[in-house]
Structures are given as C-alpha cells and as structure tokens.
Design a protein around this motif. Structure first.
Motif, PDB file in Angstrom:
ATOM      1  N   GLN A 111      57.579 117.513  52.002  1.00  0.00           N
ATOM      2  CA  GLN A 111      57.884 115.869  51.702  1.00  0.00           C
ATOM      3  C   GLN A 111      55.961 115.383  51.386  1.00  0.00           C
ATOM      4  O   GLN A 111      55.663 114.272  51.174  1.00  0.00           O
ATOM      5  N   GLY A 112      55.085 115.775  51.358  1.00  0.00           N
ATOM      6  CA  GLY A 112      54.086 115.669  52.064  1.00  0.00           C
ATOM      7  C   GLY A 112      53.016 115.252  52.784  1.00  0.00           C
ATOM      8  O   GLY A 112      51.691 114.822  52.995  1.00  0.00           O
ATOM      9  N   ARG A 113      53.577 115.699  54.242  1.00  0.00           N
ATOM     10  CA  ARG A 113      53.313 114.531  55.113  1.00  0.00           C
ATOM     11  C   ARG A 113      53.187 114.938  55.840  1.00  0.00           C
ATOM     12  O   ARG A 113      51.855 115.478  56.918  1.00  0.00           O
ATOM     13  N   LEU A 114      52.279 116.556  55.385  1.00  0.00           N
ATOM     14  CA  LEU A 114      51.045 117.802  56.176  1.00  0.00           C
ATOM     15  C   LEU A 114      51.204 119.173  55.111  1.00  0.00           C
ATOM     16  O   LEU A 114      52.315 119.185  54.022  1.00  0.00           O
ATOM     17  N   ASP A 120      46.268 121.989  57.208  1.00  0.00           N
ATOM     18  CA  ASP A 120      45.349 120.887  57.843  1.00  0.00           C
ATOM     19  C   ASP A 120      44.686 121.498  59.549  1.00  0.00           C
ATOM     20  O   ASP A 120      45.515 122.339  59.989  1.00  0.00           O
ATOM     21  N   TYR A 121      44.090 120.946  59.809  1.00  0.00           N
ATOM     22  CA  TYR A 121      43.662 121.756  61.189  1.00  0.00           C
ATOM     23  C   TYR A 121      43.898 121.202  62.167  1.00  0.00           C
ATOM     24  O   TYR A 121      45.081 119.758  62.576  1.00  0.00           O
ATOM     25  N   PHE A 164      37.977 117.072  66.738  1.00  0.00           N
ATOM     26  CA  PHE A 164      37.404 117.254  67.720  1.00  0.00           C
ATOM     27  C   PHE A 164      36.447 116.333  67.320  1.00  0.00           C
ATOM     28  O   PHE A 164      35.910 116.369  66.047  1.00  0.00           O
ATOM     29  N   SER A 165      36.078 115.096  67.706  1.00  0.00           N
ATOM     30  CA  SER A 165      34.874 114.065  67.559  1.00  0.00           C
ATOM     31  C   SER A 165      34.118 114.308  67.408  1.00  0.00           C
ATOM     32  O   SER A 165      32.903 113.572  66.110  1.00  0.00           O
ATOM     33  N   GLU A 166      33.303 115.736  67.551  1.00  0.00           N
ATOM     34  CA  GLU A 166      31.802 116.118  67.082  1.00  0.00           C
ATOM     35  C   GLU A 166      31.777 117.049  65.784  1.00  0.00           C
ATOM     36  O   GLU A 166      30.926 117.336  65.534  1.00  0.00           O
ATOM     37  N   LYS A 167      33.068 117.251  65.614  1.00  0.00           N
ATOM     38  CA  LYS A 167      32.944 118.017  64.126  1.00  0.00           C
ATOM     39  C   LYS A 167      33.476 117.619  63.284  1.00  0.00           C
ATOM     40  O   LYS A 167      34.265 117.123  63.492  1.00  0.00           O
ATOM     41  N   ASN A 168      33.022 117.740  62.506  1.00  0.00           N
ATOM     42  CA  ASN A 168      33.477 117.136  60.709  1.00  0.00           C
ATOM     43  C   ASN A 168      34.378 117.729  59.802  1.00  0.00           C
ATOM     44  O   ASN A 168      33.352 118.249  59.358  1.00  0.00           O
ATOM     45  N   HIS A 169      35.429 118.114  60.076  1.00  0.00           N
ATOM     46  CA  HIS A 169      36.687 119.072  59.500  1.00  0.00           C
ATOM     47  C   HIS A 169      37.026 118.136  58.012  1.00  0.00           C
ATOM     48  O   HIS A 169      36.240 116.531  57.854  1.00  0.00           O
ATOM     49  N   LYS A 170      36.582 119.083  57.458  1.00  0.00           N
ATOM     50  CA  LYS A 170      36.394 118.581  55.528  1.00  0.00           C
ATOM     51  C   LYS A 170      38.379 118.374  55.037  1.00  0.00           C
ATOM     52  O   LYS A 170      38.829 117.676  54.281  1.00  0.00           O
ATOM     53  N   GLY A 171      38.880 118.841  56.325  1.00  0.00           N
ATOM     54  CA  GLY A 171      40.234 118.241  56.260  1.00  0.00           C
ATOM     55  C   GLY A 171      41.194 117.263  57.175  1.00  0.00           C
ATOM     56  O   GLY A 171      40.122 116.866  58.406  1.00  0.00           O
ATOM     57  N   ARG A 172      42.318 117.150  56.514  1.00  0.00           N
ATOM     58  CA  ARG A 172      42.984 116.660  57.757  1.00  0.00           C
ATOM     59  C   ARG A 172      43.218 116.808  59.042  1.00  0.00           C
ATOM     60  O   ARG A 172      43.735 118.746  59.026  1.00  0.00           O
ATOM     61  N   CYS A 173      43.485 116.712  60.238  1.00  0.00           N
ATOM     62  CA  CYS A 173      44.010 117.222  61.897  1.00  0.00           C
ATOM     63  C   CYS A 173      44.725 116.507  62.508  1.00  0.00           C
ATOM     64  O   CYS A 173      44.790 115.254  62.162  1.00  0.00           O
ATOM     65  N   ALA A 205      38.780 126.122  64.674  1.00  0.00           N
ATOM     66  CA  ALA A 205      38.784 127.211  62.648  1.00  0.00           C
ATOM     67  C   ALA A 205      40.353 127.476  63.033  1.00  0.00           C
ATOM     68  O   ALA A 205      41.278 127.474  61.535  1.00  0.00           O
ATOM     69  N   VAL A 206      41.700 126.886  64.228  1.00  0.00           N
ATOM     70  CA  VAL A 206      42.837 126.797  63.564  1.00  0.00           C
ATOM     71  C   VAL A 206      43.542 125.767  62.858  1.00  0.00           C
ATOM     72  O   VAL A 206      43.442 124.710  63.213  1.00  0.00           O
ATOM     73  N   THR A 207      44.242 126.314  62.488  1.00  0.00           N
ATOM     74  CA  THR A 207      45.104 125.665  61.414  1.00  0.00           C
ATOM     75  C   THR A 207      46.635 124.967  61.224  1.00  0.00           C
ATOM     76  O   THR A 207      47.442 126.058  62.762  1.00  0.00           O
ATOM     77  N   LEU A 208      47.325 124.571  61.647  1.00  0.00           N
ATOM     78  CA  LEU A 208      48.390 124.864  61.990  1.00  0.00           C
ATOM     79  C   LEU A 208      49.759 126.250  61.182  1.00  0.00           C
ATOM     80  O   LEU A 208      50.264 126.792  61.645  1.00  0.00           O
ATOM     81  N   GLN A 209      49.292 126.552  59.699  1.00  0.00           N
ATOM     82  CA  GLN A 209      49.102 128.289  59.705  1.00  0.00           C
ATOM     83  C   GLN A 209      49.099 128.951  60.576  1.00  0.00           C
ATOM     84  O   GLN A 209      49.952 129.620  61.270  1.00  0.00           O
ATOM     85  N   HIS A 210      48.020 128.870  61.607  1.00  0.00           N
ATOM     86  CA  HIS A 210      47.053 130.084  62.077  1.00  0.00           C
ATOM     87  C   HIS A 210      48.299 129.845  62.956  1.00  0.00           C
ATOM     88  O   HIS A 210      48.921 130.400  64.296  1.00  0.00           O
ATOM     89  N   LEU A 211      48.848 128.157  63.968  1.00  0.00           N
ATOM     90  CA  LEU A 211      49.910 128.442  64.719  1.00  0.00           C
ATOM     91  C   LEU A 211      51.554 129.161  64.431  1.00  0.00           C
ATOM     92  O   LEU A 211      51.684 129.615  65.093  1.00  0.00           O
ATOM     93  N   LEU A 212      51.624 128.718  63.087  1.00  0.00           N
ATOM     94  CA  LEU A 212      52.772 128.729  62.478  1.00  0.00           C
ATOM     95  C   LEU A 212      53.075 130.220  62.847  1.00  0.00           C
ATOM     96  O   LEU A 212      54.061 131.341  62.876  1.00  0.00           O
ATOM     97  N   ALA A 213      51.650 131.753  62.519  1.00  0.00           N
ATOM     98  CA  ALA A 213      51.804 133.162  62.450  1.00  0.00           C
ATOM     99  C   ALA A 213      51.318 133.163  63.789  1.00  0.00           C
ATOM    100  O   ALA A 213      51.102 134.912  63.750  1.00  0.00           O
TER     101      ALA A 213
END
Length: 554
Positions: free
Chosen positions: A123-126, A130-131, A135-144, A160-168
């Motif tokens: 559905q494009g909601r995530l 995505d990270y 973290f406020s002090e780190k500028n992610h290039k993607g959504r978190c 560095a943790v993404t949703l895929q990392h959590l899933l796997a």
C-alpha cells in the motif's frame, strides 16, 4: 518463544529411549509417561474410517508428551476437511477441548506480523528498507520510524537497522537468554522502571550495547525485534495492532474478530474459550513482586509480546490464514501457486503450536495443531508423527516430503562436541529438583557416530525428525547394522539454530535431558550433524544434530 522455519526446523530436541529386550513397553516407563488414558484424555469422537490414523497419531503424540489437550485441523485444496479437539481444556473441571477453543499461538504470531508488513508495503505506507530508529543527530537519507529520545544512552551501530533487518532477525538484538523480551525483570531493575517494563523500555535496554552480531551479518532470533515491528505497524497503519490485523488480514478472509485476539498474561483476564496452560515451572511473577507463579500465568508479558507471540486464535482462523498466505514470506498465495513446503512452530511454557504448508508434487494440504502444553525434549518429532498419520490418510503425500531436485544432505561426525559433554558431566549439576553427582567421561564410539550420521541424513531429507527410520528400523537396528550391540541406549535430535555449545546448554535446561546426560551408566557416544545443501553445496536451513548414547553389552 520459538524460531520459525521453512524446510528446516528450530532448536528443540527429541529423546528416543530403548532397552532392546523390552522395546515394546520401555518407551513409556523410561520417559516417565505411564499415565492412564482415562485420566489424561477426555472421551474422543473417534472414527474408524478415513481419519482414524490421524486421530491415533494425534492421541499418541499427546500421550508421549503428557499434553492434556489440543486441536488439530487439516485444509486440503483450500477447504477445511478435518477439525477436532482432543483431550481436556480443563481436566480438573472435566471440560473437554473443543475444536473452537482459543489457544496461545506463540511465534506463529510473527507470521501474521510479517504478512501485515508486506501488506502495508504494497500500500506504500512503509518500505522494508526504511530505517527502524530515528536519531536526531543522524541524518538518515530514508524514512525512519521509532524515535529514540536524546537522553537515552545509545551504543554505536544501531543507526543502520532497517525494518528488513528486524524482520529477518538480523538487527543485532539479543537472542535467547539475552533477548530483553524474555528478561523483563532484569531490564526493569537496571533501568529503574516499573515491572513489567514497556516495549520501549526493552528497546532502551538493548541499545545500551552495540549490535551483536553486527547488523545484517547473521541471524540472531529476536522476540524484541518483532515487538518493535508491532509498534511500526501501528504507526504506519494508524490503528492498534489488533484492529489493523483484522482489517488487513482476517476480515478479508471472513474470520471474526473474536477468533483471533490479543493474549492475556493473567488467568483472570483470559477469554472463556481458552484452556488452562500446563507447566509446572515456578518463576517470579511480572505482575506481583515477590510472588512465584507458574510460567504461563504471569511469567510472560503477553501484552508486550503481541506481534512476536502474544496472540490467541482458533485453529480454524489459522487454517484460513495458511490458505491465503505463504508462511515463509508473508506474501499472498495466488490461485494455482504451489511448489512450496513450510513448517512453522510457536512455543512458550504451557503451549505448543504448529503450522505446515505442503504444496509439492501436486498436493495442496495444510495442517494446524495447537496444544496447551510443551515438551521441549520431544518437540522436534511432533511434525513427523502427525505427518505420518496424515500420510496414511493421503498416501500420495509419501512422495512429497523427499528432497527437492538439486538438494542433498552433507553429514559429518562431530567428535568435538564430546569434550563439551564430558566437561558438563564432570561437574555436580542440579537437574530440576534432583542433585546429580559428577560422572565419568564418555568414550567416543565410531560405530555409533556412523549410525547417527546415517539417521541425520535421512531425517534431514525427510524434514521430519523422528524415532524410526523410513524403513521402520529403530535405534538398535541402526546400531546393529554398524556392528554395535548395547544393553540400552538413548538418542537425541536437536536442530542447530546457533553454535553447538549454546544449543547443548539450552537442551540441558530440560531436567530430563540433564538427568540423562549425568547418568553414570552411560559409557559411549557417537555424534553427527546433517546439513541440507543445494546443488552447489550451499547450506539451506538449519543443521540437525544427532547424539546416540549407549550402555554397552557386558
């Protein structure tokens, strides 16, 4: 909790006990399961026709594990063809288990969470890229997604943790004994927060140390990871986890909200259709400081586990789910899509849940089994025992569990594990309530090792670890074929989902396994490991450890 798997199973063990001259009866006496059927089991609606072999397999499997109740469901070609309750929901009250009972499903909840994430991604909601943490002090290039407060103490590496990392299970979160989801009292004490701690408290505790193993490098099974995915699902979907679960998954399958619910930790809060959960382990209560409770009745925080293992469901609701989604990927099943074989398992103290999809060789059969007990020492064999009953109902399945084209099994004897076993035997040890004295070292026996290697190969190929060989040989027959004779023997089969030492230590948490290892009468051992590989020799799935212990003939 438990691991899940596709074509390979998580760590749990099977104990096979034989005394050759008393083979017909010793299995029940040696394993301490000599209960009268009338005491443990409610009267069963048993048929003499097509389903009789499966009913018998279910009853025998329950009796060998002292499971008081269970529900079994079979789906064929998208239709429920068998559904029955077995044993007691409450033995003291003489309440039989109904096929409509709601039971805890443990880590089968992770399969539902995975399907929800995939749906939100479509559905494009995530995006799974995505990270996970902001973290406020780190500028992610993607959504978190999960905002980390600036006052938290955070080790390096978590950005560095993404949703895929959590899933796997590759986010570097603690696994097993180091999983914050399973050590809530320690977390609350160290952070100085109320018991039970919230999910974000568990995350705060985890972030104090760097990811281990490093993010994306290896699988370390994590319940906390899926608890966090539950929070992400709620943010992305704009609703509670349970409401979104029904909207995305079960309402389209015409499954009522009452058939899949959030589990409750305390008996007083449970649904009236839930059975008692049987476990005699006393643990500190998460809800009454200083009080000891049975583990299923306040030893787990079910409300926190939610997306990782905190759901109750009917077997019928799960049957609808397995006809609609692939267990391994969480993707919707398309009409006519076959060729996959998945086995998934959920466990906690007091519950055991199995789900299986068998869509090879022209078959499309799924099985769901739910129990209100758990026997870790015999868990690995349960799939095979139920499958054998199903094969007698559907003989065409006998060709369906053999290896796929291009797959093979590599086996190796494992004398290195002997030194670990002997180190453990050399120390005084408490096995449950029993103090065990140190025992003499075991001797390596190559004939036992070769028998173990042969059995490991066959059972990995069949994906159904069990007591008997495919041709019906028992433990002693396999040993005699290698020229070895014994007065008595034992065999354990354990899935290796991590380093051998960690698996052995977890195995020894079971008092029965601990007592067996410390038996002074044991003299010799052979050990082997079987690994499923693809056509070019790359490992697929988990490894199977087979340990054969023997008391030699005098």
């Amino acid at each position: 909790m438990s691991d899940d798997k596709g074509a390979a199973q998580p760590f749990f063990g099977l104990r096979c006990v034989f005394v050759e001259r008393l083979l017909a009866v010793v299995l029940f006496f040696a394993s301490g399961l000599g209960y009268a059927a009338g005491e443990n089991f409610a009267p069963q609606r048993e048929t003499v026709g097509q389903w009789h072999p499966l009913q018998q397999a279910m009853l025998q499997a329950m009796q060998q594990r002292a499971y008081r109740g269970g529900v079994l469901l079979v789906v064929k070609d998208g239709q429920i063809v068998f559904e029955q309750g077995f044993g007691w929901a409450d033995r003291a009250q003489r309440i039989a288990m109904q096929p409509t009972a709601l039971l805890r499903i443990g880590s089968l909840a992770k399969l539902i969470t995975q399907a929800m994430l995939k749906s939100l991604q479509r559905q494009g909601r995530l995006q799974l890229s995505d990270y996970a943490f902001c973290f406020s002090e780190k500028n992610h290039k993607g959504r978190c997604w999960l905002t980390i407060p600036t006052h938290w103490s955070v080790a390096t590496g978590w950005e560095a943790v993404t949703l895929q990392h959590l899933l796997a299970h590759q986010a570097g979160l603690g696994s097993r004994q180091e999983d914050p989801a399973l050590m809530e009292l320690r977390v609350a004490q160290q952070l100085g927060v109320a018991v039970p701690p919230a999910r974000l408290d568990l995350l705060r505790y985890a972030l104090l140390k760097p990811p281990q193993p490093p993010v994306g490098t290896a699988k370390a099974y994590s319940n906390l990871g899926y608890e966090l995915l539950g929070l992400v699902v709620e943010q992305a979907g704009g609703k509670s986890y349970v409401d979104l679960m029904h909207q995305l998954i079960f309402a389209p399958l015409q499954v009522a909200a009452s058939e899949v619910q959030a589990a409750r930790s305390l008996p007083a809060d449970r649904d009236g259709r839930e059975p008692e959960y049987i476990d005699d382990t006393l643990v500190p209560s998460l809800f009454a400081p200083g009080k000891q409770v049975y583990a299923p009745d306040g030893g787990y925080h079910q409300e926190n586990l939610l997306a990782a293992g905190g759901l109750i469901a009917t077997a019928r609701a799960l049957g609808r789910f397995v006809t609609a989604y692939w267990l391994g990927s969480g993707e919707p099943r398309r009409a006519g899509e076959t060729g996959q074989y998945w086995q998934m398992e959920g466990v906690q103290r007091g519950m055991h849940a199995l789900a299986e999809q068998w869509t090879q060789h022209g078959n499309d059969i799924s099985l769901v089994a739910l129990f209100n007990g758990y026997d870790a020492a015999r868990a690995a064999a349960l799939y095979g025992e139920l499958e054998e009953g199903l094969r007698q109902v559907y003989p065409e399945l006998r060709a369906g569990a053999v290896r796929q084209q291009g797959q093979d099994v590599q086996t190796q004897t494992a004398p290195g594990i002997l030194s670990l076993l002997n180190q453990l035997r050399s120390e005084k040890r408490r096995c449950g309530a029993q103090e065990m004295v140190p025992a003499a070292p075991l001797r390596w026996q190559e004939s036992l090792a070769q028998a173990a290697a042969g059995h490991a190969r066959e059972q990995v190929l069949q994906r159904r670890p069990g007591i008997k060989s495919v041709d019906g040989r028992d433990l002693f027959a396999r040993w005699r074929q290698q020229g070895y004779r014994s007065a008595a023997g034992y065999e354990y089969l354990l899935w290796l989902d991590r380093q051998e030492e960690a698996v052995i230590h977890r195995w020894l948490e079971q008092p029965e396994a601990c007592r067996l290892l410390m038996q002074t009468s044991l003299k010799e051992v052979g050990i082997a490991i079987g690994t499923l590989t693809d056509a070019v020799g790359l490992r697929q799935g988990k490894r199977l450890l087979v340990m054969d212990f023997a008391i030699p003939e005098r």
